[in-house]
Design a protein around this motif. Structure first.
Motif, PDB file in Angstrom:
ATOM      1  N   THR A 245       0.718  -1.093  -0.041  1.00 52.41           N
ATOM      2  CA  THR A 245       0.036   0.058   0.056  1.00 52.41           C
ATOM      3  C   THR A 245       1.004   1.237   0.173  1.00 52.41           C
ATOM      4  O   THR A 245       0.540   2.241  -0.451  1.00 52.41           O
ATOM      5  CB  THR A 245      -0.984  -0.106   1.173  1.00 52.41           C
TER       6      THR A 245
ATOM      7  N   GLU B 132       0.379   3.996  -3.227  1.00 49.09           N
ATOM      8  CA  GLU B 132       0.129   5.318  -2.775  1.00 49.09           C
ATOM      9  C   GLU B 132       1.060   6.258  -3.158  1.00 49.09           C
ATOM     10  O   GLU B 132       0.682   7.173  -3.717  1.00 49.09           O
ATOM     11  CB  GLU B 132      -0.233   5.156  -1.206  1.00 49.09           C
TER      12      GLU B 132
ATOM     13  N   LYS C 219      -5.949   5.961  -1.806  1.00 48.15           N
ATOM     14  CA  LYS C 219      -5.681   4.868  -0.385  1.00 48.15           C
ATOM     15  C   LYS C 219      -6.236   3.847  -0.768  1.00 48.15           C
ATOM     16  O   LYS C 219      -7.508   3.403  -1.218  1.00 48.15           O
ATOM     17  CB  LYS C 219      -6.344   5.768   0.742  1.00 48.15           C
TER      18      LYS C 219
ATOM     19  N   LYS D 125      -9.732  12.176  -0.755  1.00 49.46           N
ATOM     20  CA  LYS D 125      -9.612  12.531   0.652  1.00 49.46           C
ATOM     21  C   LYS D 125     -10.857  12.256   1.448  1.00 49.46           C
ATOM     22  O   LYS D 125     -12.005  13.058   1.111  1.00 49.46           O
ATOM     23  CB  LYS D 125      -9.044  13.682   0.933  1.00 49.46           C
TER      24      LYS D 125
END
Length: 550
Positions: free
Chosen positions: A375, A379, A391, A418
């Motif tokens: 991850t 990202e 994300k 976000k």
């Protein structure tokens, strides 16, 4: 890696021959110039079904041939499994005949499309926006995590253990199924076996019984014949023994006069001895021959039992009955010992299950450890590709099911914005975002495992110049460990390539054909300038092209 490609009589291509190098190769060309034709021809090499409409001149056959350097791909076992001759420089050829029939060859050995597809998957990965659906496939997501977790060795061990587990499981199922059927037949088999055991079968006894039956059943006639025979031998005046004795004595007297008389004497003496022995046997038979109704009944009863068994089992010899008895003994014994066999098989299954669970647990732990790194890298790359708020939420749960790659259920969730909710990739990401995610994943994978040649087909569609520049940089980095192709309309990406090819159309004898050309530095400069500013090249476009190439 692919080292050369030859296409003859396919779509708008008359005769194309091109060699490829390692590293990052760019393919550009105007819309409609034939880049899709090039990919179509390459797809035939990889096992796609052929179409007669693909032939340019239907009076000739279409031939597509590619050479691959497979030295570093560790494909020997795959070639062996598909009964193919392994060659470090492997040649794949596909022919489409004017009749519409298609033929395929790997190193000159005829193969079916399935073999072509199996090998093709290990050689070239053609990636376009339409193929980003692979991202939502569990198997592919596990492949990503396992590459970072370095699980390859453990997965191979798990695969072998799973194969053994399923084999034992199948054997146990068969035993339980057999038991259900065997119980139904046990009583019948036991009855048949008892019947054969009670018959006290002896090899060759049928002939002995039949002889005894004939003797006992005809005892008076035999006795009468023996008495008459005995009289013929023993009569004092005309009996055979008396006559032969006289004959023997006569020749004994004259045997000293000549060899011929002596020879006759010895012959008569031999005959006398033989007949005297016959007479003794007749006397013996006569003494022991008595009517025995009880014995006759016993013999007749045993013969009747045997004949009934012959009819029941459709055989004609005692040997066959003994074989059937042995088979029934085995079946009855198997049924009687089945519970013990099943228990042993259950214990064996439990033991293998414990081993495979241990391996699956190790795979699970290594995956858990790899997920944060995955991850983090994803990202980070996506941030550079214009997705700063991307994300991932990747989680594993151990299930009670043995899957082909372990016992984990995977949740691979994504959020593009976000504060946004995490959702499945196919629901949370647009087509353009999926393309960038796939590029990021392929980039990560290339660090951890040997990937086949990858061809990105306009993966940069719809992105800005700065992001496309970063995409080009990522593809260039990937090309340090593998062969990478990019079909692109973006000059920033085109300038990153080590080699540049242009697809173009031209009219020859009033016929339009597609061709592919490797550009030199000056030609490449012009191509990139035209990609920047159009056919009419301005000084600023040329200056920008030089800047990009430098």
């Amino acid at each position: 890696m692919i080292t050369s490609l030859s296409i003859k009589n396919y779509a708008l291509i008359d005769n194309l021959q091109v060699n490829f190098n390692q590293g990052f190769s760019i393919i550009t060309g105007e819309t409609g110039a034939g880049k899709s034709i090039l990919l179509g021809g390459l797809s035939l090499i990889l096992g796609k079904r052929a179409d007669l409409s693909s032939i340019k001149d239907v009076s000739k056959k279409c031939i597509i041939e590619a050479v691959f350097d497979v030295t570093n791909y560790n494909l020997q076992s795959l070639f062996e499994a598909n009964d193919l001759d392994y060659e470090p420089q492997t040649i794949i050829r596909r022919e489409i005949l004017p009749t519409g029939k298609s033929r395929a060859f790997i190193n000159d050995s005829p193969v079916n499309l399935n073999s072509l597809q199996i090998l093709g998957e290990q050689l070239i990965d053609i990636h376009s926006q339409h193929q980003t659906l692979q991202l939502v496939d569990d198997a592919f997501q596990f492949e990503i995590i396992d590459a970072l977790a370095n699980n390859n060795s453990k997965l191979n061990t798990y695969s072998q253990q799973l194969k053994a587990y399923k084999s034992i499981q199948k054997e146990l199922e068969n035993l339980l199924s057999f038991k259900a059927e065997a119980i139904k037949e046990y009583d019948y088999h036991s009855f048949l076996l008892n019947e054969l055991n009670e018959a006290n079968l002896i090899e060759g006894e049928l002939e002995t019984l039949e002889e005894a039956y004939e003797t006992l059943n005809n005892v008076e006639e035999i006795k009468e014949s023996l008495i008459l025979s005995s009289q013929l031998f023993n009569d004092e005046e005309v009996g055979l023994i008396t006559a032969l004795t006289t004959l023997k004595n006569n020749f004994k007297k004259i045997s000293r006069f000549s060899d011929k008389y002596e020879n006759l004497y010895h012959r008569i003496e031999s005959s006398f001895i033989e007949l005297d022995d016959v007479f003794s046997e007749i006397e013996t038979f006569q003494e022991h021959l008595d009517a025995d109704p009880e014995r006759l009944d016993q013999v007749n009863s045993k013969l009747q039992i045997l004949n009934n068994l012959f009819k029941k089992h459709v055989v004609s010899t005692v040997s066959e009955l003994i074989e059937i008895k042995e088979e029934l003994t085995l079946k009855v014994s198997e049924t009687e010992n089945l519970d013990e066999t099943i228990q042993k098989k259950e214990e064996e299954l439990i033991e293998v299950e414990a081993t495979i669970n241990k391996t699956a647990e190790t795979i699970h732990k290594k995956r858990i450890q790899a997920i944060p790194e995955l991850t983090k890298q994803l990202e980070s790359i996506l941030k550079e590709l214009g997705m700063p708020n991307a994300k991932f939420n990747v989680s594993l749960k151990t299930s009670n099911t043995f899957y082909l790659n372990g016992k984990d259920d995977l949740s691979f969730m994504f959020s593009a914005n976000k504060g946004g909710q995490f959702n499945e990739l196919k629901k949370a990401a647009s087509g353009g975002e999926l393309s960038r995610i796939m590029l990021a994943i392929k980039s990560i994978l290339s660090k951890y495992k040997q990937l086949p040649t990858i061809m990105f087909d306009e993966i940069d569609s719809g992105v800005s110049g700065e992001i496309s520049n970063k995409m080009g940089q990522i593809m260039l980095q990937m090309s340090h460990t593998m062969q990478v192709f990019a079909i692109t309309h973006i000059p920033q990406i085109a300038a990153k390539g080590n080699t540049h090819f242009k697809v173009y159309k031209e009219d020859i004898d009033n016929v339009t054909v597609t061709n592919l050309k490797k550009l030199n530095h000056d030609e490449r400069l012009v191509e990139i300038a035209q990609m920047l500013g159009g056919i009419e090249i301005s000084n600023s476009a040329m200056a920008h092209a030089k800047q990009l190439l430098n």
